[in-house]
Motif scaffolding. Sequence first.
Motif, PDB file in Angstrom:
ATOM      1  N   ALA A  40      65.005 -33.968  88.548  1.00  0.00           N
ATOM      2  CA  ALA A  40      66.020 -34.525  88.805  1.00  0.00           C
ATOM      3  C   ALA A  40      66.623 -33.296  90.446  1.00  0.00           C
ATOM      4  CB  ALA A  40      67.023 -33.523  87.765  1.00  0.00           C
ATOM      5  N   GLN A 195      78.228 -33.600  92.696  1.00  0.00           N
ATOM      6  CA  GLN A 195      77.451 -34.598  92.217  1.00  0.00           C
ATOM      7  C   GLN A 195      75.612 -33.665  92.016  1.00  0.00           C
ATOM      8  OE1 GLN A 195      75.728 -38.467  93.939  1.00  0.00           O
ATOM      9  NE2 GLN A 195      78.083 -38.141  93.820  1.00  0.00           N
ATOM     10  N   LEU A 199      73.945 -34.310  88.405  1.00  0.00           N
ATOM     11  CA  LEU A 199      72.991 -34.158  88.553  1.00  0.00           C
ATOM     12  C   LEU A 199      71.284 -33.502  87.734  1.00  0.00           C
ATOM     13  CD1 LEU A 199      72.504 -36.340  91.741  1.00  0.00           C
ATOM     14  CD2 LEU A 199      72.845 -36.897  88.858  1.00  0.00           C
ATOM     15  N   ARG A 345      66.475 -43.806  86.657  1.00  0.00           N
ATOM     16  CA  ARG A 345      67.416 -43.775  87.141  1.00  0.00           C
ATOM     17  C   ARG A 345      68.786 -44.436  86.286  1.00  0.00           C
ATOM     18  NH1 ARG A 345      65.360 -46.357  93.048  1.00  0.00           N
ATOM     19  NH2 ARG A 345      63.280 -44.710  93.335  1.00  0.00           N
ATOM     20  N   GLY A 346      69.497 -45.112  85.341  1.00  0.00           N
ATOM     21  CA  GLY A 346      70.192 -45.044  85.271  1.00  0.00           C
ATOM     22  C   GLY A 346      70.013 -44.689  84.328  1.00  0.00           C
ATOM     23  N   GLY A 349      72.016 -41.071  85.204  1.00  0.00           N
ATOM     24  CA  GLY A 349      73.370 -40.974  84.570  1.00  0.00           C
ATOM     25  C   GLY A 349      73.926 -41.420  83.861  1.00  0.00           C
ATOM     26  N   SER A 352      74.503 -37.767  81.117  1.00  0.00           N
ATOM     27  CA  SER A 352      74.504 -37.080  81.723  1.00  0.00           C
ATOM     28  C   SER A 352      76.075 -36.940  81.472  1.00  0.00           C
ATOM     29  CB  SER A 352      74.597 -36.677  83.602  1.00  0.00           C
ATOM     30  OG  SER A 352      73.991 -36.336  83.714  1.00  0.00           O
ATOM     31  N   PHE A 353      76.603 -38.690  82.021  1.00  0.00           N
ATOM     32  CA  PHE A 353      78.662 -38.538  81.845  1.00  0.00           C
ATOM     33  C   PHE A 353      78.567 -37.801  80.113  1.00  0.00           C
ATOM     34  CE2 PHE A 353      82.197 -40.554  81.214  1.00  0.00           C
ATOM     35  CZ  PHE A 353      83.080 -40.118  82.077  1.00  0.00           C
ATOM     36  N   LEU A 395      79.844 -36.854  89.509  1.00  0.00           N
ATOM     37  CA  LEU A 395      78.965 -38.196  89.115  1.00  0.00           C
ATOM     38  C   LEU A 395      78.786 -39.724  90.555  1.00  0.00           C
ATOM     39  CD1 LEU A 395      78.239 -37.665  85.784  1.00  0.00           C
ATOM     40  CD2 LEU A 395      76.094 -37.034  87.453  1.00  0.00           C
ATOM     41  N   PRO A 396      77.603 -40.055  90.585  1.00  0.00           N
ATOM     42  CA  PRO A 396      77.832 -41.160  90.870  1.00  0.00           C
ATOM     43  C   PRO A 396      78.323 -42.665  90.366  1.00  0.00           C
ATOM     44  CG  PRO A 396      75.684 -40.727  90.979  1.00  0.00           C
ATOM     45  CD  PRO A 396      76.381 -39.963  89.690  1.00  0.00           C
ATOM     46  N   SER A 399      77.882 -44.807  87.327  1.00  0.00           N
ATOM     47  CA  SER A 399      77.713 -43.892  86.141  1.00  0.00           C
ATOM     48  C   SER A 399      79.100 -43.274  84.955  1.00  0.00           C
ATOM     49  CB  SER A 399      77.088 -42.572  86.110  1.00  0.00           C
ATOM     50  OG  SER A 399      75.804 -42.590  86.511  1.00  0.00           O
TER      51      SER A 399
END
Length: 424
Positions: A40, A195, A199, A345-346, A349, A352-353, A395-396, A399
């Motif tokens: 991270a 952000q 993460l 990677r996906g 994210g 986390s959400f 977040l991105p 996500s």
Amino acid sequence: MSSVPPPAAGLPDELRRRLGVPDAVTIGLGAMIGAGIFTALAPAARAAGSGLLLGLALAAAVAYCNATSSARLAALYPVSGGAYVYGHQRLGEFWGYLAGWAFVVGKTASCAAMALTVGTYLWPGQAHTVAVASVAALTAVNYTGVQKSSLLTRLIVALVLAVLAAVVVAALTSGGVDAARLDIGTDVTAGGVLQAAGLLFFAFAGYARIATLGEEVRDPARTIPRAIPIALGITLVVYTLVAVCVLLVMGPDGLAAAGAPLTDAARAAGADQLVPLVRVGAAAAALGSLLALILGVSRTVLAMARDHHLPHVLAAVHPTFKVPHRAELLVGAVVAVAAATTDVRGAIGFSSFGVLAYYAVANASAWTLTPGEGRPARIIPVTGLAGCLVLGFALPLPSVITGTAVLMVGAGVYGIRRVGARRS
């Protein structure tokens, strides 16, 4: 509000209380001091630049509020399920269900990410194959009893702490240390820090494992409120030391460009001999996180199955091992499929959400506690709830969109089930 007692002794769905404070702390550490610290830091540095440590502090503050709220609730409701149980009891059935849905779906994605991390470090060319094998092996360990899982986690935590200590010492004793790299530059933005905090929160979220194992903890009213802050405090100290040392030898730009931050930090410190050890440590850390994650997800599935939000057949507890064996087998199978087909990677994210949504429900539940029920200072659940919402939507964008859509699907499933129940 009425509390939820543990199942009566002798019932077939009773879990066995085996875990004391050291075991609970170890399980929390195994979930937190995991692959997050190995993965991270780089994306957080890309988001916040020289504001990385601000993002770490913000993530830790939100995690502290979440941990305090979770500890008070877990002591009052010492059964499997975590915020699924808290939301159901304090806010209503829908909110408990939504918390359980967010946890199960989000943490299943996190399990896949951890499994893939193991594969990437141990055998990059066969990462998916190693990931699936790791899931199968740890599911088998969990199936034979939570006490064995705690013992294995203790060994993994010891190895990971040794690796991180070696990196810290190498960085601090190298000739490339530059204190100016810790300075906060003018490029730092509020959005970037938020952000980064979102993460980095991924690496803190493991203390939920202690709460979701509430039905297997001895004297939960005393053990859980002690274990959660101890585990979180140890993790924060370790993460801060590691982040500072990595920045001292690499700087925010070098860290942002790193593919494997701690491996690159060892090289930057002139300690190439540590690189193989760091790779083994990263794999062990991911295994420790995966072990604790499967434990937590399966216990939430157990709690939801008991209430018929999931098929009731998943509520069965093995008569010998005293674990929710059907829930564990299902979770293991789903995670294995996800590990064979998804991208790490996906998964991070999205996880986390989902976890931030889960803790939002936990904080809202803690706000309803009375002083006699051990309510924390009101500022703690309020800050925790606001922090979860802000970090979640910082977040991105992919996500956020995917996570929101999955929560809406969960709400739709709940609504359909309720309509069907009324008609029957």
